[in-house]
Write a protein that holds these residues in place. Structure first.
Motif, PDB file in Angstrom:
ATOM      1  N   VAL A 195      59.998  17.848  42.743  1.00  0.00           N
ATOM      2  CA  VAL A 195      60.307  16.724  43.615  1.00  0.00           C
ATOM      3  C   VAL A 195      60.337  15.490  42.723  1.00  0.00           C
ATOM      4  CG1 VAL A 195      59.611  15.407  45.659  1.00  0.00           C
ATOM      5  CG2 VAL A 195      59.066  17.850  45.498  1.00  0.00           C
ATOM      6  N   THR A 196      61.501  14.865  42.590  1.00  0.00           N
ATOM      7  CA  THR A 196      61.609  13.763  41.639  1.00  0.00           C
ATOM      8  C   THR A 196      62.688  12.780  42.078  1.00  0.00           C
ATOM      9  OG1 THR A 196      61.745  13.227  39.280  1.00  0.00           O
ATOM     10  CG2 THR A 196      63.247  14.951  40.109  1.00  0.00           C
ATOM     11  N   TYR A 197      63.065  11.901  41.166  1.00  0.00           N
ATOM     12  CA  TYR A 197      63.977  10.814  41.488  1.00  0.00           C
ATOM     13  C   TYR A 197      65.435  11.271  41.548  1.00  0.00           C
ATOM     14  CZ  TYR A 197      59.978   7.867  40.358  1.00  0.00           C
ATOM     15  OH  TYR A 197      58.736   7.287  40.342  1.00  0.00           O
ATOM     16  N   HIS A 198      66.215  10.506  42.276  1.00  0.00           N
ATOM     17  CA  HIS A 198      67.667  10.658  42.273  1.00  0.00           C
ATOM     18  C   HIS A 198      68.169  10.446  40.837  1.00  0.00           C
ATOM     19  CE1 HIS A 198      71.880   9.411  42.884  1.00  0.00           C
ATOM     20  NE2 HIS A 198      71.832  10.180  43.948  1.00  0.00           N
ATOM     21  N   PRO A 199      69.245  11.116  40.415  1.00  0.00           N
ATOM     22  CA  PRO A 199      69.701  11.031  39.025  1.00  0.00           C
ATOM     23  C   PRO A 199      69.931   9.628  38.472  1.00  0.00           C
ATOM     24  CG  PRO A 199      70.800  12.851  40.107  1.00  0.00           C
ATOM     25  CD  PRO A 199      69.999  12.144  41.171  1.00  0.00           C
ATOM     26  N   SER A 200      70.184   8.647  39.309  1.00  0.00           N
ATOM     27  CA  SER A 200      70.460   7.299  38.797  1.00  0.00           C
ATOM     28  C   SER A 200      69.231   6.412  38.750  1.00  0.00           C
ATOM     29  CB  SER A 200      71.545   6.629  39.648  1.00  0.00           C
ATOM     30  OG  SER A 200      71.110   6.488  40.991  1.00  0.00           O
ATOM     31  N   PHE A 201      68.042   6.966  39.026  1.00  0.00           N
ATOM     32  CA  PHE A 201      66.841   6.149  39.131  1.00  0.00           C
ATOM     33  C   PHE A 201      65.741   6.582  38.160  1.00  0.00           C
ATOM     34  CE2 PHE A 201      68.763   5.039  43.106  1.00  0.00           C
ATOM     35  CZ  PHE A 201      68.261   3.805  43.458  1.00  0.00           C
ATOM     36  N   THR A 202      64.976   5.583  37.722  1.00  0.00           N
ATOM     37  CA  THR A 202      63.636   5.727  37.157  1.00  0.00           C
ATOM     38  C   THR A 202      63.522   6.845  36.120  1.00  0.00           C
ATOM     39  OG1 THR A 202      62.942   5.110  39.402  1.00  0.00           O
ATOM     40  CG2 THR A 202      61.194   5.533  37.821  1.00  0.00           C
ATOM     41  N   GLY A 203      64.419   6.814  35.155  1.00  0.00           N
ATOM     42  CA  GLY A 203      64.318   7.719  34.024  1.00  0.00           C
ATOM     43  C   GLY A 203      64.678   9.161  34.301  1.00  0.00           C
ATOM     44  N   ARG A 204      65.352   9.453  35.406  1.00  0.00           N
ATOM     45  CA  ARG A 204      65.690  10.836  35.731  1.00  0.00           C
ATOM     46  C   ARG A 204      66.559  11.469  34.636  1.00  0.00           C
ATOM     47  NH1 ARG A 204      67.155  14.263  40.114  1.00  0.00           N
ATOM     48  NH2 ARG A 204      67.986  16.134  39.097  1.00  0.00           N
ATOM     49  N   THR A 205      67.394  10.687  33.994  1.00  0.00           N
ATOM     50  CA  THR A 205      68.266  11.223  32.936  1.00  0.00           C
ATOM     51  C   THR A 205      67.455  11.869  31.833  1.00  0.00           C
ATOM     52  OG1 THR A 205      69.920   9.514  33.396  1.00  0.00           O
ATOM     53  CG2 THR A 205      70.076  10.651  31.284  1.00  0.00           C
ATOM     54  N   ARG A 206      66.324  11.257  31.465  1.00  0.00           N
ATOM     55  CA  ARG A 206      65.474  11.820  30.422  1.00  0.00           C
ATOM     56  C   ARG A 206      64.889  13.163  30.852  1.00  0.00           C
ATOM     57  NH1 ARG A 206      63.736   8.845  26.129  1.00  0.00           N
ATOM     58  NH2 ARG A 206      64.380   6.659  26.051  1.00  0.00           N
TER      59      ARG A 206
END
Length: 330
Positions: A195-206
């Motif tokens: 359970v985590t952030y949407h891809p465009s938010f809060t470092g999700r890319t990392r």
């Protein structure tokens, strides 16, 4: 020519040449906007836009030059207003701040409260949105200062500076099997619903990049833009949460391995730092290039980070492309 015409052209470009949407945003009529733009084109002797019938289809080459000039004119007009407000009413006015939910909820409360104590006659208007929306609010002069982790440094008309670093944490109920693991691995996390952030938010890319590089394909059970929402679903047992460390620091429900405070009740949740898996993230502060910063804007920046001194901000705003100004050491 007049400022209304400039504003109509600017907003038409910002809204992808959709005059219906432009009229809605500006609270005026579409025919009025079309007429004003045509009158400006006639006075300049050029076409700013090409048309198909009454519909605008693209910006012409001279139109791009006109838009650049209009941007400068409107920016300086806003600067004049801010200069007048600052020197006619010392430490009085409205400070508009744009931020993502995580910044607004967990980072900004103390600095903004401290600003209000120092400048009690300043009203703070806080706008929340995606990192891209934060950038657009700055560019449209709807906000004077923006803060987010993603996207801000991708806009050349913004001046951005590192504000602070943070890492992700893995969170789960205290009776979860991973609560007994001293140092979590990517493989262990990939084996759990996340359970985590949407891809465009809060470092999700990392987060995504770390799993891809290890050849892992985790199951994302739920994505959200709100840290509180993520914590709620983790408490319900939907999966292991991965969220920003600032979202758990003062939450008494969590027993954090890097924060010994805890609450008066036995902790029901556990948070384990996983920066060694996903890397460090940098939240950035941003201003519109060429904007005049009022004194209480400097004050808020200094309250956000002791590194954001007035001297550094002044130098960076005056010479935003100089080496070493935008990425000073954290």
């Amino acid at each position: 020519m007049n400022l209304h015409q400039f504003r109509f052209v600017q907003e038409a470009a910002r809204h992808k040449l959709n005059l219906t949407e432009t009229a809605r945003v500006l609270h005026t009529s579409q025919p009025g906007i079309s007429k004003a733009i045509l009158e400006l084109e006639e006075e300049l002797g050029i076409d700013i836009f090409t048309r198909h019938g009454k519909r605008l289809t693209r910006i012409t080459e001279p139109g791009h030059q006109v838009l650049n000039s209009i941007e400068i004119i409107m920016r300086e007009l806003n600067n004049l207003k801010r200069i007048g407000e600052e020197f006619s009413q010392q430490e009085v006015g409205t400070l508009s701040v744009a931020a993502t939910h995580t910044q607004a909820r967990y980072v900004l409360p103390e600095p903004i409260a401290a600003l209000r104590r120092q400048c009690p006659r300043v009203t703070v208007s806080l706008h929340q949105g995606t990192p891209q929306q934060v950038a657009r609010m700055l560019l449209a002069d709807e906000a004077e200062i923006g803060i987010a982790t993603e996207a801000l440094d991708q806009f050349e008309d913004l001046v951005t500076m590192p504000c602070y670093e943070w890492q992700h944490v893995a969170v789960f109920p205290s009776d979860h099997p991973l609560a007994k693991v001293e140092r979590l691995s990517l493989e262990q996390l990939a084996a759990e619903p996340l359970v985590t952030y949407h891809p465009s938010f809060t470092g999700r890319t990392r987060i995504d990049t770390a799993f891809v590089q290890r050849g892992l394909h985790p199951q994302i059970a739920l994505e959200a833009i709100d840290s509180d929402v993520i914590k709620t679903y983790v408490r319900m047992g939907m999966g292991v949460g991965i969220l920003a460390e600032m979202a758990v620091r003062d939450d008494p429900a969590f027993a954090s391995s890097f924060d010994a405070k805890g609450g008066p009740q036995p902790a029901t949740m556990v948070a384990k730092p996983v920066g060694y898996l996903f890397g460090r993230n940098t939240a950035r502060i941003a201003f519109k290039r060429g904007a005049y910063l009022r004194q209480f804007v400097y004050t808020l920046a200094e309250l956000l980070s002791p590194r954001l001194t007035r001297t550094l901000l002044t130098r960076t705003m005056a010479h935003p492309d100089s080496e070493g100004t935008q990425d000073y050491g954290l």
